[in-house]
Design an enzyme around this catalytic site. Sequence first.
Site, PDB file in Angstrom:
ATOM      1  N   PHE A 149       0.811  -1.224   0.000  1.00  0.00           N
ATOM      2  CA  PHE A 149       0.000   0.000   0.000  1.00  0.00           C
ATOM      3  C   PHE A 149       0.838   1.265   0.000  1.00  0.00           C
ATOM      4  CE2 PHE A 149       0.870  -0.114   4.573  1.00  0.00           C
ATOM      5  CZ  PHE A 149       1.009   1.227   4.863  1.00  0.00           C
ATOM      6  N   LYS A 173      -1.245  -7.154  -9.214  1.00  0.00           N
ATOM      7  CA  LYS A 173      -2.237  -7.084  -8.139  1.00  0.00           C
ATOM      8  C   LYS A 173      -1.784  -6.025  -7.138  1.00  0.00           C
ATOM      9  CE  LYS A 173      -2.837  -8.528  -4.214  1.00  0.00           C
ATOM     10  NZ  LYS A 173      -3.466  -7.346  -3.620  1.00  0.00           N
ATOM     11  N   GLU A 176      -4.948  -3.778  -1.994  1.00  0.00           N
ATOM     12  CA  GLU A 176      -6.394  -3.518  -1.965  1.00  0.00           C
ATOM     13  C   GLU A 176      -6.721  -2.248  -1.177  1.00  0.00           C
ATOM     14  OE1 GLU A 176      -4.622  -5.873  -0.627  1.00  0.00           O
ATOM     15  OE2 GLU A 176      -5.673  -7.080   0.867  1.00  0.00           O
ATOM     16  N   ARG A 177      -5.721  -1.717  -0.456  1.00  0.00           N
ATOM     17  CA  ARG A 177      -5.978  -0.475   0.285  1.00  0.00           C
ATOM     18  C   ARG A 177      -5.847   0.756  -0.630  1.00  0.00           C
ATOM     19  NH1 ARG A 177      -5.988  -3.057   4.761  1.00  0.00           N
ATOM     20  NH2 ARG A 177      -4.247  -4.329   5.512  1.00  0.00           N
ATOM     21  N   SER A 226       5.355  -6.908   3.410  1.00  0.00           N
ATOM     22  CA  SER A 226       5.940  -7.200   4.722  1.00  0.00           C
ATOM     23  C   SER A 226       6.722  -8.517   4.681  1.00  0.00           C
ATOM     24  CB  SER A 226       4.827  -7.269   5.763  1.00  0.00           C
ATOM     25  OG  SER A 226       3.901  -8.256   5.382  1.00  0.00           O
ATOM     26  N   CYS A 281       9.598   1.736   3.574  1.00  0.00           N
ATOM     27  CA  CYS A 281      10.529   0.648   3.886  1.00  0.00           C
ATOM     28  C   CYS A 281      11.934   1.173   4.039  1.00  0.00           C
ATOM     29  CB  CYS A 281      10.484  -0.422   2.808  1.00  0.00           C
ATOM     30  SG  CYS A 281      11.141   0.172   1.257  1.00  0.00           S
ATOM     31  N   GLU A 384       9.101  -4.007  13.198  1.00  0.00           N
ATOM     32  CA  GLU A 384       8.996  -2.905  12.238  1.00  0.00           C
ATOM     33  C   GLU A 384       7.702  -2.166  12.597  1.00  0.00           C
ATOM     34  OE1 GLU A 384       7.784  -3.746   8.170  1.00  0.00           O
ATOM     35  OE2 GLU A 384       9.044  -2.134   7.425  1.00  0.00           O
TER      36      GLU A 384
HETATM   37  P1  NAD Z   1       1.544  -6.592   3.123  1.00  0.00           P
HETATM   38  O1  NAD Z   1       2.577  -7.649   3.200  1.00  0.00           O
HETATM   39  O2  NAD Z   1       0.443  -6.595   4.107  1.00  0.00           O
HETATM   40  O3  NAD Z   1       0.829  -6.610   1.680  1.00  0.00           O
HETATM   41  C1  NAD Z   1       1.573  -6.616   0.483  1.00  0.00           C
HETATM   42  C2  NAD Z   1       0.773  -7.333  -0.587  1.00  0.00           C
HETATM   43  O4  NAD Z   1       0.562  -8.686  -0.182  1.00  0.00           O
HETATM   44  C3  NAD Z   1      -0.600  -6.739  -0.847  1.00  0.00           C
HETATM   45  O5  NAD Z   1      -0.842  -6.714  -2.228  1.00  0.00           O
HETATM   46  C4  NAD Z   1      -1.544  -7.683  -0.117  1.00  0.00           C
HETATM   47  O6  NAD Z   1      -2.794  -7.782  -0.740  1.00  0.00           O
HETATM   48  C5  NAD Z   1      -0.832  -9.013  -0.167  1.00  0.00           C
HETATM   49  N1  NAD Z   1      -1.095  -9.843   1.015  1.00  0.00           N
HETATM   50  C6  NAD Z   1      -1.327  -9.420   2.275  1.00  0.00           C
HETATM   51  N2  NAD Z   1      -1.525 -10.467   3.094  1.00  0.00           N
HETATM   52  C7  NAD Z   1      -1.414 -11.576   2.341  1.00  0.00           C
HETATM   53  C8  NAD Z   1      -1.516 -12.972   2.619  1.00  0.00           C
HETATM   54  N3  NAD Z   1      -1.753 -13.422   3.847  1.00  0.00           N
HETATM   55  N4  NAD Z   1      -1.356 -13.838   1.607  1.00  0.00           N
HETATM   56  C9  NAD Z   1      -1.096 -13.397   0.366  1.00  0.00           C
HETATM   57  N5  NAD Z   1      -0.990 -12.082   0.045  1.00  0.00           N
HETATM   58  C10 NAD Z   1      -1.144 -11.184   1.010  1.00  0.00           C
HETATM   59  O7  NAD Z   1       2.341  -5.194   3.135  1.00  0.00           O
HETATM   60  P2  NAD Z   1       1.730  -3.737   3.210  1.00  0.00           P
HETATM   61  O8  NAD Z   1       1.208  -3.507   4.583  1.00  0.00           O
HETATM   62  O9  NAD Z   1       0.869  -3.450   2.059  1.00  0.00           O
HETATM   63  O10 NAD Z   1       3.072  -2.875   2.994  1.00  0.00           O
HETATM   64  C11 NAD Z   1       3.934  -2.507   4.014  1.00  0.00           C
HETATM   65  C12 NAD Z   1       5.118  -3.429   4.100  1.00  0.00           C
HETATM   66  O11 NAD Z   1       5.828  -3.446   2.865  1.00  0.00           O
HETATM   67  C13 NAD Z   1       6.157  -2.985   5.130  1.00  0.00           C
HETATM   68  O12 NAD Z   1       6.629  -4.109   5.822  1.00  0.00           O
HETATM   69  C14 NAD Z   1       7.255  -2.357   4.293  1.00  0.00           C
HETATM   70  O13 NAD Z   1       8.539  -2.354   4.893  1.00  0.00           O
HETATM   71  C15 NAD Z   1       7.223  -3.240   3.095  1.00  0.00           C
HETATM   72  N6  NAD Z   1       7.831  -2.615   1.931  1.00  0.00           N
HETATM   73  C16 NAD Z   1       9.008  -3.111   1.478  1.00  0.00           C
HETATM   74  C17 NAD Z   1       9.639  -2.519   0.394  1.00  0.00           C
HETATM   75  C18 NAD Z   1      10.934  -3.060  -0.135  1.00  0.00           C
HETATM   76  O14 NAD Z   1      11.277  -2.764  -1.282  1.00  0.00           O
HETATM   77  N7  NAD Z   1      11.667  -3.861   0.634  1.00  0.00           N
HETATM   78  C19 NAD Z   1       9.044  -1.418  -0.230  1.00  0.00           C
HETATM   79  C20 NAD Z   1       7.818  -0.954   0.257  1.00  0.00           C
HETATM   80  C21 NAD Z   1       7.215  -1.555   1.331  1.00  0.00           C
END
Ligand code: NAD
Length: 499
Positions: A149, A173, A176-177, A226, A281, A384
């Site tokens: 998101f 994909k 969704e937020r 994450s 991140c 985090e």
């Molecule tokens: P998230 O892991 O909750 O979601 C990321 C994606 O995974 C979304 O599209 C979501 O729909 C999907 N998802 C969520 N739960 C899932 C599940 N149980 N099974 C399958 N798919 C699932 O992350 P977020 O809250 O959207 O983003 C924040 C996180 O992303 C933070 O931890 C941040 O550090 C990380 N991030 C990392 C980078 C990098 O390049 N390393 C860059 C940006 C953000």
Amino acid sequence: MEELYHFIDGKRVKGTSGRFADVMNPATGEVQARVPLASVEEMAAAVASAAEAQVAWGATNPQRRARVMMKFGALINEHMDELAELVSREHGKTLPDGRGDVQRGLEVVEVCMGGPSLLKGEFTDDGGPGIDLYSMRQPLGVVAGITPFNFPAMIPLWKMAPALTCGNAMILKPSERCPSTALRLAELLQEAGLPDGVLQIVNGDKEAVDAILDDETIQAVGFVGSTPIAQYIYGRAANNGKRTQCFGGAKNHMIIMPDADLDKAADALVGAGFGAAGERCMAISVAVPVGKETADGLRDRLVPRIEKLKVGPYTANEDVDYGPVITAASKARIEGLIDSGVDQGAELVVDGRGFSLQGYENGFFVGPSYFDNVTPDMEIYKEEIFGPVLSQVRTETYEEALKLTMDNPYGNGTAIFTADGDTARDFAHRVNVGMVGINFPIPVPLSYHTFGGWKKSAFGDLNQYGPDAFRFYTKTKTVTARWFSGIKEGGEFNFKAMD
Ligand code: NAD
């Protein structure tokens, strides 16, 4: 209420699963739209038509594909304000930060305009008598991107621009937020000349993600989000034989040496710790001053700067430093972690809990918090937080500060503030973190380098964007060719060196 859609085969398509997720306005706490969550069947149909569309797109010469990126780049510039507003409306970040989100994605599109030079193969003339070898980079077919998101424009662009330039079709994909920016980008790509079906935006949650991971047509998965989800996706996709790269969470440390300019370090920390409400991140969440004098001096400078931060809705434009966090649950989690820091004995120097803004009482705002005397066993250090919370861990020596950074399980970004080139060089050389800043707090590399963390911040290999993306989104085929120059008799049965 607005009902969002998928973007499939060049058209806005309503969801048919009957399942939806609420898209919130984080500043007001209101639901502003609902987004359809794709079923396994909807995903399969989108993948099937992407596979058909990919054939002609993959056969389109690289320069023509790059021209689509040129027009796309021009359209992004033209629509910059509209895109930034879409980002800020759903994410909550300030408008200047929303523009930055689009801009850092646009820069990857700009590199893709020169994509053909990165797609060139290799050639060995006369590798043996009359034998030439050449290798070519070919598209993988249908690939998928799953994005978080917190950068609704930048990270989808990091995925789609290189994948498409390499001749793949992509299923994206988005989170969704914050789905609207990716949907709009797909329309702009269509306007730029991308054939229908080559980029499919399929909205969804775990069901859609799992459908991607198990789909036999999809050849590669690029994920950002994450760490627990990154690790899950990496395991399942790789186990299904897909090329996979998954970028995860972070806990970024900034070391402040006794010889650093403390005013500059404090300015950098305030921006890097609290910008975008800490939902980056590459945010700095741990300040690591070396020596008591440095720690006290830094604290004296940080407190007034943090207390001056302006928190508010993006509609206030330049008048706010950062906006709300993404959901009510996220706000509650962040405040719970702050409680745990207090309970576990950290000193809460600035307390951002219970923040309320007149007219936006139901918004997900969290005031800035600053902890001193944090120790590595505390939850606020281990987790985090992904919120506007800066923790200060005091150390006595450079070696202790370096060890703390290296012992942390995450390895996305880190920084050192110092006036000493020798120390800076030693740090950059030894630290086990993927992106390092020297007197630079958020060292996101430019788009012709590559982006990627180490340790639990990334699973799989190759980084995002830059030359690595062109390797990730293509496979190499190597041809060994011999043209006979005379009439030869008999076969050769030995596996011989080419002498
Ligand atoms: P998230 O892991 O909750 O979601 C990321 C994606 O995974 C979304 O599209 C979501 O729909 C999907 N998802 C969520 N739960 C899932 C599940 N149980 N099974 C399958 N798919 C699932 O992350 P977020 O809250 O959207 O983003 C924040 C996180 O992303 C933070 O931890 C941040 O550090 C990380 N991030 C990392 C980078 C990098 O390049 N390393 C860059 C940006 C953000």
